[in-house]
Design an enzyme around this catalytic site. Structure first.
Site, PDB file in Angstrom:
ATOM      1  N   ASP A  35      -1.570   3.120  53.888  1.00  0.00           N
ATOM      2  CA  ASP A  35      -1.036   3.944  52.793  1.00  0.00           C
ATOM      3  C   ASP A  35       0.091   3.175  52.119  1.00  0.00           C
ATOM      4  O   ASP A  35       1.161   2.980  52.696  1.00  0.00           O
ATOM      5  CB  ASP A  35      -0.533   5.279  53.356  1.00  0.00           C
ATOM      6  CG  ASP A  35       0.051   6.157  52.260  1.00  0.00           C
ATOM      7  OD1 ASP A  35       0.002   5.750  51.078  1.00  0.00           O
ATOM      8  OD2 ASP A  35       0.566   7.245  52.584  1.00  0.00           O
ATOM      9  N   LEU A  36      -0.164   2.733  50.903  1.00  0.00           N
ATOM     10  CA  LEU A  36       0.824   1.891  50.193  1.00  0.00           C
ATOM     11  C   LEU A  36       2.075   2.674  49.798  1.00  0.00           C
ATOM     12  O   LEU A  36       3.086   2.077  49.430  1.00  0.00           O
ATOM     13  CB  LEU A  36       0.183   1.258  48.957  1.00  0.00           C
ATOM     14  CG  LEU A  36      -0.902   0.212  49.238  1.00  0.00           C
ATOM     15  CD1 LEU A  36      -1.668  -0.118  47.955  1.00  0.00           C
ATOM     16  CD2 LEU A  36      -0.302  -1.067  49.823  1.00  0.00           C
ATOM     17  N   ALA A  59      -3.374   0.213  43.983  1.00  0.00           N
ATOM     18  CA  ALA A  59      -2.381   0.628  42.979  1.00  0.00           C
ATOM     19  C   ALA A  59      -2.560   2.106  42.695  1.00  0.00           C
ATOM     20  O   ALA A  59      -3.631   2.665  42.916  1.00  0.00           O
ATOM     21  CB  ALA A  59      -2.565  -0.161  41.680  1.00  0.00           C
ATOM     22  N   TYR A 124       3.366   5.099  34.433  1.00  0.00           N
ATOM     23  CA  TYR A 124       2.516   4.088  35.072  1.00  0.00           C
ATOM     24  C   TYR A 124       2.973   2.674  34.683  1.00  0.00           C
ATOM     25  O   TYR A 124       3.192   1.809  35.542  1.00  0.00           O
ATOM     26  CB  TYR A 124       1.052   4.313  34.676  1.00  0.00           C
ATOM     27  CG  TYR A 124       0.125   3.177  35.030  1.00  0.00           C
ATOM     28  CD1 TYR A 124      -0.280   2.967  36.343  1.00  0.00           C
ATOM     29  CD2 TYR A 124      -0.354   2.309  34.044  1.00  0.00           C
ATOM     30  CE1 TYR A 124      -1.134   1.910  36.666  1.00  0.00           C
ATOM     31  CE2 TYR A 124      -1.200   1.269  34.352  1.00  0.00           C
ATOM     32  CZ  TYR A 124      -1.589   1.069  35.665  1.00  0.00           C
ATOM     33  OH  TYR A 124      -2.423   0.026  35.974  1.00  0.00           O
ATOM     34  N   LYS A 128       4.577  -0.249  37.084  1.00  0.00           N
ATOM     35  CA  LYS A 128       3.957  -1.575  37.250  1.00  0.00           C
ATOM     36  C   LYS A 128       4.945  -2.679  36.850  1.00  0.00           C
ATOM     37  O   LYS A 128       5.004  -3.730  37.501  1.00  0.00           O
ATOM     38  CB  LYS A 128       2.670  -1.679  36.411  1.00  0.00           C
ATOM     39  CG  LYS A 128       1.538  -0.749  36.835  1.00  0.00           C
ATOM     40  CD  LYS A 128       0.943  -1.062  38.202  1.00  0.00           C
ATOM     41  CE  LYS A 128       0.166  -2.351  38.232  1.00  0.00           C
ATOM     42  NZ  LYS A 128      -0.498  -2.543  39.566  1.00  0.00           N
TER      43      LYS A 128
HETATM   44  N1  LIG Z   1      -7.962   0.526  35.964  1.00  0.00           N
HETATM   45  C1  LIG Z   1      -7.468  -0.052  34.881  1.00  0.00           C
HETATM   46  O1  LIG Z   1      -7.885   0.228  33.750  1.00  0.00           O
HETATM   47  C2  LIG Z   1      -6.387  -1.109  35.001  1.00  0.00           C
HETATM   48  C3  LIG Z   1      -5.837  -1.638  33.832  1.00  0.00           C
HETATM   49  C4  LIG Z   1      -4.855  -2.623  33.947  1.00  0.00           C
HETATM   50  C5  LIG Z   1      -4.441  -3.052  35.193  1.00  0.00           C
HETATM   51  N2  LIG Z   1      -4.994  -2.499  36.316  1.00  0.00           N
HETATM   52  C6  LIG Z   1      -4.502  -2.941  37.594  1.00  0.00           C
HETATM   53  O2  LIG Z   1      -5.535  -3.631  38.257  1.00  0.00           O
HETATM   54  C7  LIG Z   1      -5.453  -3.429  39.674  1.00  0.00           C
HETATM   55  C8  LIG Z   1      -6.768  -2.941  40.230  1.00  0.00           C
HETATM   56  O3  LIG Z   1      -7.050  -1.687  39.606  1.00  0.00           O
HETATM   57  P1  LIG Z   1      -8.426  -0.910  39.782  1.00  0.00           P
HETATM   58  O4  LIG Z   1      -8.935  -0.646  38.409  1.00  0.00           O
HETATM   59  O5  LIG Z   1      -9.303  -1.606  40.772  1.00  0.00           O
HETATM   60  O6  LIG Z   1      -7.857   0.450  40.349  1.00  0.00           O
HETATM   61  P2  LIG Z   1      -8.600   1.582  41.203  1.00  0.00           P
HETATM   62  O7  LIG Z   1     -10.066   1.496  41.034  1.00  0.00           O
HETATM   63  O8  LIG Z   1      -7.885   2.845  40.866  1.00  0.00           O
HETATM   64  O9  LIG Z   1      -8.258   1.144  42.671  1.00  0.00           O
HETATM   65  C9  LIG Z   1      -6.974   1.266  43.186  1.00  0.00           C
HETATM   66  C10 LIG Z   1      -7.107   1.368  44.694  1.00  0.00           C
HETATM   67  O10 LIG Z   1      -5.798   1.639  45.181  1.00  0.00           O
HETATM   68  C11 LIG Z   1      -5.918   2.656  46.142  1.00  0.00           C
HETATM   69  N3  LIG Z   1      -4.713   3.428  46.312  1.00  0.00           N
HETATM   70  C12 LIG Z   1      -4.118   4.308  45.484  1.00  0.00           C
HETATM   71  N4  LIG Z   1      -3.043   4.862  46.067  1.00  0.00           N
HETATM   72  C13 LIG Z   1      -2.969   4.306  47.305  1.00  0.00           C
HETATM   73  C14 LIG Z   1      -2.090   4.471  48.399  1.00  0.00           C
HETATM   74  N5  LIG Z   1      -1.054   5.320  48.352  1.00  0.00           N
HETATM   75  N6  LIG Z   1      -2.315   3.744  49.511  1.00  0.00           N
HETATM   76  C15 LIG Z   1      -3.359   2.894  49.592  1.00  0.00           C
HETATM   77  N7  LIG Z   1      -4.223   2.700  48.597  1.00  0.00           N
HETATM   78  C16 LIG Z   1      -4.026   3.404  47.459  1.00  0.00           C
HETATM   79  C17 LIG Z   1      -7.033   3.547  45.638  1.00  0.00           C
HETATM   80  O11 LIG Z   1      -7.516   4.279  46.725  1.00  0.00           O
HETATM   81  P3  LIG Z   1      -8.414   5.600  46.510  1.00  0.00           P
HETATM   82  O12 LIG Z   1      -9.742   5.081  46.087  1.00  0.00           O
HETATM   83  O13 LIG Z   1      -8.402   6.219  47.853  1.00  0.00           O
HETATM   84  O14 LIG Z   1      -7.704   6.395  45.457  1.00  0.00           O
HETATM   85  C18 LIG Z   1      -8.013   2.518  45.126  1.00  0.00           C
HETATM   86  O15 LIG Z   1      -8.856   2.061  46.155  1.00  0.00           O
HETATM   87  C19 LIG Z   1      -4.277  -2.469  39.872  1.00  0.00           C
HETATM   88  O16 LIG Z   1      -3.113  -3.174  40.161  1.00  0.00           O
HETATM   89  C20 LIG Z   1      -4.121  -1.808  38.522  1.00  0.00           C
HETATM   90  O17 LIG Z   1      -2.797  -1.344  38.295  1.00  0.00           O
HETATM   91  C21 LIG Z   1      -5.968  -1.560  36.247  1.00  0.00           C
END
Ligand SMILES: NC(=O)c1ccc[n+]([C@@H]2O[C@H](COP(=O)([O-])OP(=O)(O)OC[C@H]3O[C@@H](n4cnc5c(N)ncnc54)[C@H](OP(=O)(O)O)[C@@H]3O)[C@@H](O)[C@H]2O)c1
Length: 287
Positions: A35-36, A59, A124, A128
């Site tokens: 748990d982050l 994240a 958000y 970040k």
């Molecule tokens: N998504 C976008 O459009 C976007 C845009 C720009 C940058 N980013 C960045 O790119 C990176 C990857 O994003 P992504 O799109 O792959 O995001 P994602 O699909 O939302 O995945 C984030 C992961 O983090 C996990 N998480 C959330 N809260 C947590 C906690 N308290 N403890 C442990 N795990 C936790 C989530 O778990 P659960 O599945 O259990 O919720 C999920 O597996 C992140 O740093 C994000 O900020 C994303």
């Protein structure tokens, strides 16, 4: 090489969990394993794993909900990366971490360089940016990779929402005054894996902030139109951000200039249209 992967069930994390094992011994942790939001657990995971490379794909990404869950967003997006970085520094590990175009205020009109002034418009983005700063302040060898508009065949994302709505609607009304670049989670994971494969020494020498994105840009409307393709229905109608109010304000312009990545590492990510075409092909093949 021992690699610690957090957020291993996310869009990017899930793809990394498949690709990274070709390059080392991977300890993949999803939310249930780590748990982050729990800083002590983050430090304990680092001390137990003793990785050479950490890839932080976890994240808090619920942009609108973050407006009312500020503490949780900061715990996951700022405090956890800080602890990962401090622990990485202590053991000489390299940290790879993702950040976002939402650190910018969106008033730019040409692609942002890494040193363009930030000014997040929502919680958000603030959380970040705080994560980026904490990593920089830690003194760890870290690569912070800013990306944007992540989509894929799993999870919750714009691509899957449009695919679903396109099946039973005649019209989709989509915001046409926010410009950015879609990124397929697979291409982000492939490029990250290419970095990890260089090994901790080569990564540490090139530590820093990088814009990490496909090339080109579009609007959410343009992206939706490209997802729907040339079928007659649904019609994709452009609307203004003001016609689609959300709790979190989004930047109107979030295009990232990726020249630094290309100069330093000698490769970049594909054009967003090519990545989308590959994703659509994969979706068809899996049906
Ligand atoms: N998504 C976008 O459009 C976007 C845009 C720009 C940058 N980013 C960045 O790119 C990176 C990857 O994003 P992504 O799109 O792959 O995001 P994602 O699909 O939302 O995945 C984030 C992961 O983090 C996990 N998480 C959330 N809260 C947590 C906690 N308290 N403890 C442990 N795990 C936790 C989530 O778990 P659960 O599945 O259990 O919720 C999920 O597996 C992140 O740093 C994000 O900020 C994303």
């Amino acid at each position: 090489m021992r690699i610690l992967l957090t957020g291993s069930s996310g869009q990017v994390g899930g793809e990394l969990a498949k690709l990274l094992p070709a390059h080392g011994e991977v300890v993949a942790m999803d939310r249930a394993a780590l748990d982050l939001a729990n800083a002590d657990a983050v430090a304990a995971a680092m001390r137990a794993t003793k990785p050479d490379v950490v890839v932080n794909a976890g994240a808090y990404t619920a942009v609108d909900v973050a407006e009312r869950e500020r503490d949780l967003a900061f715990a996951v997006n700022a405090r956890a990366p800080q602890v990962l970085a401090e622990e990485a520094r202590r053991i000489g590990a390299v940290l790879l971490h993702y950040s976002t175009d939402y650190v910018f205020d969106g008033r730019g009109a040409s692609p942002y360089d890494e040193d363009a002034p930030t000014g997040p418009l929502n919680v958000y983005g603030q959380s970040k940016l705080e994560g980026e700063r904490a990593i920089a302040a830690s003194g760890a060898a870290a690569l912070v990779l800013r990306t944007s508009w992540v989509y894929g065949l799993t999870g919750r994302n714009f691509f899957l929402t449009i695919r679903r709505l396109a099946r039973d609607r005649d019209e989709l009304r989509i915001v046409a005054d926010q410009q950015g670049t879609p990124n397929w989670s697979r291409t982000l994971a492939e490029a990250t894996t290419r970095l990890v494969a260089l090994g901790p020494g080569a990564l540490a020498e090139r530590a820093g902030l990088y814009h990490f994105s496909s090339t080109g840009s579009t609007t959410w409307h343009g992206f939706a139109q490209a997802i729907v393709g040339d079928q007659p229905k649904p019609v994709v109608t452009p609307i203004a951000t003001s016609d689609y109010p959300t709790p979190a304000t989004r930047p109107a312009y979030g295009v990232l200039a990726t020249g630094k990545l290309e100069r330093v590492f000698g490769f970049g990510l594909p054009a967003w249209q090519d990545a989308l075409a590959a994703c659509l092909r994969e979706e068809r093949q899996s049906q």
